[in-house]
Design a protein around this motif. Sequence first.
Motif, PDB file in Angstrom:
ATOM      1  N   SER A   1      22.641  58.183  84.299  1.00 20.14           N
ATOM      2  CA  SER A   1      23.347  57.688  85.490  1.00 20.14           C
ATOM      3  C   SER A   1      23.409  56.162  85.535  1.00 20.14           C
ATOM      4  O   SER A   1      24.183  55.601  86.324  1.00 20.14           O
ATOM      5  N   ASP A   2      22.615  55.487  84.704  1.00 21.45           N
ATOM      6  CA  ASP A   2      22.634  54.019  84.662  1.00 21.45           C
ATOM      7  C   ASP A   2      23.773  53.487  83.807  1.00 21.45           C
ATOM      8  O   ASP A   2      23.999  52.273  83.768  1.00 21.45           O
ATOM      9  N   LEU A   3      24.493  54.369  83.094  1.00 20.72           N
ATOM     10  CA  LEU A   3      25.451  53.948  82.079  1.00 20.72           C
ATOM     11  C   LEU A   3      26.891  54.135  82.516  1.00 20.72           C
ATOM     12  O   LEU A   3      27.236  55.094  83.209  1.00 20.72           O
ATOM     13  N   THR A   4      27.710  53.207  82.092  1.00 20.14           N
ATOM     14  CA  THR A   4      29.167  53.361  82.152  1.00 20.14           C
ATOM     15  C   THR A   4      29.662  53.277  80.721  1.00 20.14           C
ATOM     16  O   THR A   4      29.574  52.210  80.084  1.00 20.14           O
ATOM     17  N   LEU A   5      30.171  54.408  80.182  1.00 16.14           N
ATOM     18  CA  LEU A   5      30.519  54.482  78.757  1.00 16.14           C
ATOM     19  C   LEU A   5      31.967  54.933  78.591  1.00 16.14           C
ATOM     20  O   LEU A   5      32.262  56.122  78.380  1.00 16.14           O
ATOM     21  N   PRO A   6      32.922  53.999  78.702  1.00 17.66           N
ATOM     22  CA  PRO A   6      34.332  54.368  78.529  1.00 17.66           C
ATOM     23  C   PRO A   6      34.640  54.751  77.078  1.00 17.66           C
ATOM     24  O   PRO A   6      33.887  54.413  76.166  1.00 17.66           O
ATOM     25  N   GLU A   7      35.735  55.453  76.864  1.00 17.67           N
ATOM     26  CA  GLU A   7      36.119  55.847  75.505  1.00 17.67           C
ATOM     27  C   GLU A   7      36.494  54.633  74.663  1.00 17.67           C
ATOM     28  O   GLU A   7      36.341  54.651  73.432  1.00 17.67           O
ATOM     29  N   GLN A   8      36.986  53.597  75.296  1.00 19.44           N
ATOM     30  CA  GLN A   8      37.340  52.369  74.581  1.00 19.44           C
ATOM     31  C   GLN A   8      36.879  51.158  75.397  1.00 19.44           C
ATOM     32  O   GLN A   8      36.784  51.203  76.613  1.00 19.44           O
ATOM     33  N   GLY A   9      36.591  50.066  74.671  1.00 15.93           N
ATOM     34  CA  GLY A   9      36.260  48.811  75.320  1.00 15.93           C
ATOM     35  C   GLY A   9      34.805  48.705  75.737  1.00 15.93           C
ATOM     36  O   GLY A   9      33.944  49.495  75.340  1.00 15.93           O
ATOM     37  N   TRP A  10      34.558  47.715  76.564  1.00 13.82           N
ATOM     38  CA  TRP A  10      33.200  47.408  76.999  1.00 13.82           C
ATOM     39  C   TRP A  10      32.732  48.379  78.077  1.00 13.82           C
ATOM     40  O   TRP A  10      33.504  48.815  78.931  1.00 13.82           O
ATOM     41  N   GLY A  11      31.441  48.669  78.038  1.00  9.46           N
ATOM     42  CA  GLY A  11      30.807  49.472  79.069  1.00  9.46           C
ATOM     43  C   GLY A  11      29.811  48.625  79.847  1.00  9.46           C
ATOM     44  O   GLY A  11      29.885  47.392  79.836  1.00  9.46           O
ATOM     45  N   ALA A  12      28.880  49.269  80.510  1.00  5.89           N
ATOM     46  CA  ALA A  12      27.889  48.531  81.295  1.00  5.89           C
ATOM     47  C   ALA A  12      26.624  49.367  81.469  1.00  5.89           C
ATOM     48  O   ALA A  12      26.651  50.600  81.405  1.00  5.89           O
ATOM     49  N   VAL A  13      25.532  48.648  81.678  1.00  2.00           N
ATOM     50  CA  VAL A  13      24.244  49.258  82.007  1.00  2.00           C
ATOM     51  C   VAL A  13      23.773  48.623  83.312  1.00  2.00           C
ATOM     52  O   VAL A  13      23.807  47.401  83.448  1.00  2.00           O
ATOM     53  N   VAL A  14      23.359  49.449  84.258  1.00  4.01           N
ATOM     54  CA  VAL A  14      22.786  48.949  85.503  1.00  4.01           C
ATOM     55  C   VAL A  14      21.287  49.228  85.469  1.00  4.01           C
ATOM     56  O   VAL A  14      20.865  50.386  85.522  1.00  4.01           O
ATOM     57  N   LEU A  15      20.505  48.174  85.355  1.00  5.78           N
ATOM     58  CA  LEU A  15      19.055  48.309  85.231  1.00  5.78           C
ATOM     59  C   LEU A  15      18.387  48.209  86.595  1.00  5.78           C
ATOM     60  O   LEU A  15      18.721  47.325  87.391  1.00  5.78           O
ATOM     61  N   HIS A  16      17.439  49.096  86.833  1.00  2.46           N
ATOM     62  CA  HIS A  16      16.699  49.036  88.098  1.00  2.46           C
ATOM     63  C   HIS A  16      15.251  49.484  87.944  1.00  2.46           C
ATOM     64  O   HIS A  16      14.473  49.412  88.899  1.00  2.46           O
ATOM     65  N   ARG A  17      14.867  49.954  86.753  1.00  2.00           N
ATOM     66  CA  ARG A  17      13.498  50.420  86.546  1.00  2.00           C
ATOM     67  C   ARG A  17      13.035  50.095  85.130  1.00  2.00           C
ATOM     68  O   ARG A  17      13.853  49.900  84.228  1.00  2.00           O
ATOM     69  N   THR A  18      11.727  50.041  84.967  1.00  2.00           N
ATOM     70  CA  THR A  18      11.130  49.870  83.647  1.00  2.00           C
ATOM     71  C   THR A  18      10.014  50.897  83.499  1.00  2.00           C
ATOM     72  O   THR A  18       9.416  51.342  84.485  1.00  2.00           O
ATOM     73  N   ARG A  19       9.729  51.266  82.250  1.00  2.00           N
ATOM     74  CA  ARG A  19       8.653  52.211  81.968  1.00  2.00           C
ATOM     75  C   ARG A  19       7.716  51.612  80.910  1.00  2.00           C
ATOM     76  O   ARG A  19       7.659  52.061  79.765  1.00  2.00           O
ATOM     77  N   PRO A  20       6.967  50.560  81.283  1.00  2.00           N
ATOM     78  CA  PRO A  20       6.055  49.945  80.317  1.00  2.00           C
ATOM     79  C   PRO A  20       4.904  50.883  79.957  1.00  2.00           C
ATOM     80  O   PRO A  20       4.394  51.622  80.800  1.00  2.00           O
ATOM     81  N   SER A  21       4.517  50.845  78.686  1.00  2.00           N
ATOM     82  CA  SER A  21       3.388  51.635  78.215  1.00  2.00           C
ATOM     83  C   SER A  21       2.112  50.824  78.429  1.00  2.00           C
ATOM     84  O   SER A  21       1.929  49.769  77.830  1.00  2.00           O
ATOM     85  N   VAL A  22       1.215  51.319  79.296  1.00  2.00           N
ATOM     86  CA  VAL A  22       0.043  50.526  79.682  1.00  2.00           C
ATOM     87  C   VAL A  22      -1.277  51.267  79.551  1.00  2.00           C
ATOM     88  O   VAL A  22      -2.343  50.651  79.572  1.00  2.00           O
ATOM     89  N   GLY A  23      -1.265  52.583  79.438  1.00  2.00           N
ATOM     90  CA  GLY A  23      -2.510  53.345  79.352  1.00  2.00           C
ATOM     91  C   GLY A  23      -2.870  53.981  80.686  1.00  2.00           C
ATOM     92  O   GLY A  23      -2.670  53.391  81.751  1.00  2.00           O
TER      93      GLY A  23
END
Length: 457
Positions: free
Chosen positions: A286-308
């Motif tokens: 759901s964070d991605l916009t992936l058109p068949e041609q041309g530029w797309g986009a990513v909307v970032l709002h979360r991270t999943r760092p590996s911490v233990g």
Amino acid sequence: MKSLNVKIWGVRKRASKRPSYNVRWSVADRVFSETFRTKALADHYRTKLVVAARDGEEFDDVTGLPDSMAEKKAELTWYTFALKYLAMKWPHAAPNTRDGINESLASVTIALLDDRAGRPSADLIRQALRNWAFVLPGPTEREVPTEIANTLHWIAKASRSLNDLADPVTAREVLDSFKVRLDGKAAAAETVRRKRRTFVNALHYAVDLGEFKENPLTAVRWQKPKVSSEVDPRVVVNPQQALSLLHAVSYVGGYRRARGRRLVGLFACMYFAGLRPAEAVGLTESDLTLPEQGWGAVVLHRTRPSVGKRWTDSGESHDDRGLKNRPAEDVRRVPIPPQLVAMLREHLAVFGTAADGRLFQSEGGGVVASSTYWRAWQDARTLALPPAAVASPLARRPYDLRHSALSTWLNAGVDPTEVAERAGNSVEVLLSRYAKCLDGRQEVANRRIEDLLNEYD
């Protein structure tokens, strides 16, 4: 009984094998004294008495202490104070920050242990501090092995007084201990700086608690190690090298198991979109916009760092949080080029998503561990690069793909403000860290210079 009839003398050095310093004062004509190892500690104690007398506090003629000091007659040890500091910091700290606080407090505690009989081994002391003392819930709320409980009891008895840090010599000894690793070699400058930062912050808290009038480290003249804020240009790959590496990832682990193929898109997000590894790991469809041609986009709002598991409130190995250095609800929109759009469309067609919509998943459907993509990346470097380049720093870490992306954008002439916005950095950080030449770019510059010079031959 209480009395205002107080007289305080100066600090006097006592002659003995081990020099000590004596503070003497009287309350209602009854003389009291305290002895300290250093003059600085004695001066600190005398100052507290003088301040109390000047403020008109009544002194107890039995203990000789004002009310403000009577409650602190039993000196607060560094170890006891460190546990208080941890309890204050832990609830509001990110998991990686908790790990850093834990490591720093353990280092200071070890440096402030007196020599007492029955000292446990260095490994056991460190294990008790790192795994039990400076973790919440603490050892009083968990079932502790007997060996660990005995070690923590010894540490509590052997810990020096917090007030010892009023002596600049003692404080300097603690700071110097940060510079040495467990194996005796010099510690990395960034590690030293991180430990010092926690130490300074802890003593600010001691000031808040009224243990010191000012942070005692301000009186210590100590040379901090210099930390380079610039990215090593040797780690940056050019576009041809990046594509070779991404291609090589698809061969890691064989075709049917797809250990590498399921990670190609992850590494491509770091290179083509400049994402941090934790940002790429947390991407959902759901964070991605992936058109068949041309530029797309990513909307970032979360991270999943590996911490233990030890450092997260959920008990999971990966934290689930907002973007780095931004409010929890903030988002960042990153345009992505057609090459990455095509790769992500292919990834979704072949592998789909995890149950919670995550784009990248382990073979078992879980969050991709940093150790998993690290091993795949090392295998890909061996496949894609010649032996000399494999031995070099070139793209040694997956994070170096982000360095390469930002350097590429800058070399392409993209405005630094726009690059900083896409990268989630300030312009100042961007220009100080990422404005590096691409690998092999110097040859292009050399040819242009040579062509110009040849015009005047």
